[in-house]
Design an enzyme around this catalytic site. Sequence first.
Site, PDB file in Angstrom:
ATOM      1  N   GLY A  33      20.505  50.786  44.635  1.00 50.62           N
ATOM      2  CA  GLY A  33      21.018  49.425  44.500  1.00 50.62           C
ATOM      3  C   GLY A  33      22.270  49.219  45.327  1.00 50.62           C
ATOM      4  O   GLY A  33      22.509  49.920  46.324  1.00 50.62           O
ATOM      5  N   GLY A  36      28.473  51.143  44.495  1.00 55.32           N
ATOM      6  CA  GLY A  36      29.637  50.872  43.664  1.00 55.32           C
ATOM      7  C   GLY A  36      29.314  50.563  42.219  1.00 55.32           C
ATOM      8  O   GLY A  36      30.198  50.548  41.367  1.00 55.32           O
ATOM      9  N   CYS A  39      29.999  47.486  37.517  1.00 57.72           N
ATOM     10  CA  CYS A  39      31.343  46.956  37.276  1.00 57.72           C
ATOM     11  C   CYS A  39      31.921  46.303  38.521  1.00 57.72           C
ATOM     12  O   CYS A  39      32.430  45.185  38.472  1.00 57.72           O
ATOM     13  CB  CYS A  39      32.264  48.071  36.788  1.00 57.72           C
ATOM     14  SG  CYS A  39      33.979  47.559  36.586  1.00 57.72           S
ATOM     15  N   HIS A 440      62.168  41.539  20.678  1.00 52.01           N
ATOM     16  CA  HIS A 440      62.212  40.197  20.097  1.00 52.01           C
ATOM     17  C   HIS A 440      62.743  39.227  21.158  1.00 52.01           C
ATOM     18  O   HIS A 440      63.701  39.542  21.868  1.00 52.01           O
ATOM     19  CB  HIS A 440      63.134  40.174  18.876  1.00 52.01           C
ATOM     20  CG  HIS A 440      63.311  38.806  18.290  1.00 52.01           C
ATOM     21  ND1 HIS A 440      62.359  38.217  17.480  1.00 52.01           N
ATOM     22  CD2 HIS A 440      64.318  37.902  18.428  1.00 52.01           C
ATOM     23  CE1 HIS A 440      62.788  37.015  17.131  1.00 52.01           C
ATOM     24  NE2 HIS A 440      63.977  36.804  17.700  1.00 52.01           N
TER      25      HIS A 440
END
Length: 456
Positions: A33, A36, A39, A440
Amino acid sequence: MPHFDLCIIGSGSANTIPGRRLASWRIAMVEGGTFGGTCLNVGCIPSKMYVYPADLAVMPEHARLLGVDLDLAQVHWPQIRDRIFGRIDPKSAKGERSRVRDPMITVYRETAHFVGPKALDIGSAGTITAGRFVIGAGSRVSMPDIPGLDQVEVHTSDTVMRLARLPESMIIIGGGYVAAEFAHVFSAFGTAVTIINRSSLLLRREDREISAAFTKLFGRRVRLLAESKINRVSQIAGGPITVSLVSEGEQSTISGEVLLVATGRIPNGDTLNLAATGVDVDEDGFIIVDDHQQTTAPGIFALGDVCSHQMLKHVANAEARVVKHNLLHPQVMINSDHRFVPHAVFSDPQVAAVGLTEEQARERGIEPRIGREAYGDTAYGWAMEDTEHFVKVLADPDGKRLIGAHIIGPQASSLIQPLIQAMSFGTPVRAMARDQYWIHPAMAEVVENALLDLRD
């Protein structure tokens, strides 16, 4: 019949195995195919490159709540598409060229199947053998058995990202993460999206609270036809696609310019004639492996979607590292650690999770201690005027160790990381909440407060 020290089937995560430490090995790499793997070419990377501009496209809706008027003037689909694949396609080609030029690697651009023990037929190139094999053949889109589906133009995650133009309307069959992410992308860009789902909830494998919240929130953005059974699909040449279905007991017909089937993926092991080389599969077609990623055939390893039910790139990458070590050190093999595998859904809202859901804990006889914190109960949540998102953490009955974490809301995929770390390294809940500083007023305080709620 050429013989190799190692034959690698697949060029996704398995492509990370060749390297300096294997420089003396004769290696064959077989890929029928696109080089790579999933993904890079049709999965995680290009889809998230679409998600980011989609996130920008929905900003005007959120900004109005804060007294800021933003306008989405236009979405330039060809520009977005070409930017993405203008990077993806060259990267795939470069990866292939680098392997072809490596003098220790022979690349076969053919589909393959086993014809005997450690003997692989690779089409026009004939048959090769190898002392060791790594099967990283990946997965493919699963197509449901729906009357008429083979007679209409159907798109999947493999093709929908390369559409010539942005459609005015889209029908998506499925209710999992692929459906949720593409529904977010296309609806954000202005496409009228309809989701047809068999169950009442989207993302039904998530913790039920998360799944219910996501279904409610996402249902405001798209048309959701839940508890649906499709009777037939049809299309007049060049015209819209029509779906006949029963939804929540009501017969109806809907039409759309594009039909996207997003009903999951299946492993590619069935294309390899694995029985010829002694590799067994389970009832779902996944190659059976042990903790070392070894198959039932000595000297043959497997990794990624072809053997992992989780079908996640970070799992495949971790398994590739294990396989590489075990190829090099067969006397001191290491194990894959699948105890705390996280995942995320890059939709709007984002969802991320690791460990057990509340339902799974109770199925195992565990009465979990549960902590919750709403985004809107933190300072950063006030800044966002957030009223709908939350963090949910689960601990053992004593409240000492985390056994699961679930987040729905902005940046969930990043906020989950400290919880993954705590579970992976066994950090007690009290130490996680109190023995470190939490900035915070950062968004991460929503995680801190959920842990404190769990303690209380």
